[in-house]
Design an enzyme around this catalytic site. Sequence first.
Site, PDB file in Angstrom:
ATOM      1  N   LYS A 240       0.841  -1.191   0.000  1.00 16.91           N
ATOM      2  CA  LYS A 240       0.000   0.000   0.000  1.00 16.91           C
ATOM      3  C   LYS A 240       0.881   1.246   0.000  1.00 16.91           C
ATOM      4  O   LYS A 240       1.953   1.251   0.603  1.00 16.91           O
ATOM      5  CB  LYS A 240      -0.872   0.046   1.261  1.00 16.91           C
ATOM      6  N   ARG A 314     -10.209 -11.636   2.689  1.00 17.25           N
ATOM      7  CA  ARG A 314     -11.108 -12.704   2.256  1.00 17.25           C
ATOM      8  C   ARG A 314     -10.423 -14.069   2.289  1.00 17.25           C
ATOM      9  O   ARG A 314     -11.094 -15.092   2.402  1.00 17.25           O
ATOM     10  CB  ARG A 314     -11.651 -12.389   0.864  1.00 17.25           C
TER      11      ARG A 314
END
Length: 460
Positions: A240, A314
């Site tokens: 990120k 996820r």
Amino acid sequence: MTLQFAQQSPDALPLHVVGSDDLDSFIETLTPAHAAWVRASVFSGAIGQSLVLPGEDGAPAAALIGYGTETARARARFVLAAAVPSLPALTFALAGGVPADKLEQECLGWLLTAYRFDRYKSQAPDGAALVAPEGVDETRVEILANAEALTRTLINTPAADMGPAELEASARGLADAHGASIDVTVGDALLEQNFPMIHAVGRAAEQEPRLIEMRWGDEGPTLTLVGKGVCFDTGGLNLKPGGSMGLMKKDMGGSATVLGLAQIIMASGWKVRLRVLIPAVENNVSGNSFRPGDILTARNGLTVEINNTDAEGRLVLADALAYGAEENPDLMLTMATLTGAARVAVGPDIAPFYTDDAALAQALISAGPQMADPVWQMPFHAPYEAMIEPGIADLDNAPSGGFAGSITAALFLRRFAGDGRYAHFDIYGWTPVPQPARPKGGVQQGARALSMALPQVLGL
């Protein structure tokens, strides 16, 4: 920190809640001296305003708090809480003015104004205290407030002090407080016990990844809560940018929320068999980080192509969901700070949820406004299933194109949830701008609505 009502006391000052449209008629009920005092003040009954009425000796004798107009109230949440910080640090007893159907909600907001995240600085002075009004379930409101405080503190704590081990310690503390059992699978034992994706995501961090499992209750329907516990998310090898990494201590907000909901359930004594599953990891970078292009095999045998290591939540939830589904619970829920797409869709205040269960959806839609916990149903849109099927594996963890990111993430998770009743919440877990009863920082979303909806849905 314990949030609670003040004890009943004859010294509690009357607190009059006055709306802007009712101010003139209220003034007519006052003594001439107090009426003159109010008229000479700037008090208009607006939300956020308060005014202390002096007694003959100059000491406070009562207080007013603004309740605004009907239009202003429709745009606000926790109306009384807006003015609590402006009141003196005294004990008050409500003297009317709050509709009965809003009384418990407003009392909860008042208690939440006392929350402070003070681990790293001196505690702020105590604020105004409230005696529980007649008709309010004092115990229930305190349970809700303290569950919120637990969630907020877990999210607010920096990752250096809230890694997987500290999250485990917090879960153990909650279990000990309520007589729950707890079991934790750590490090390479995750591979031995078939949790490969939890291990893959967390193996690059100094603190070993783990699956935390808590059980409580021995009668009633079975309820399994699964919370994303990514204690910090660098994005992995798909790193990120710095601006996107600054709030990633909150990426375990799903686990913090299910622990708060578990506290509500246990403290309230629900007749359920509760199971809490938290995959606790840190998505970090090292020589053994999982890579873009890798194909991982999940606990239930489905293969997943990794197209972005920053779509890791996820993955860890998938193994935990598959594990939870093996016991066929009556209802299974996931809570996760999962996608930026959800924030684009509904903003930071609303918790979108996904379910095919019409009864659960309707119960949540009804409970949200009553609990000052806004939720919004989103669709498991079956035509988008093709977007999460990459071709060389069963599933893609990060479909290209950028559309429907929250929906495709929810569809991904549903592949691991079995055939039973299931709901998924894609929460933000953070208040970006201070609001009444909600300071800037970690916040619980969806848990209060669930605390009202679940007894109805589970037949408790």
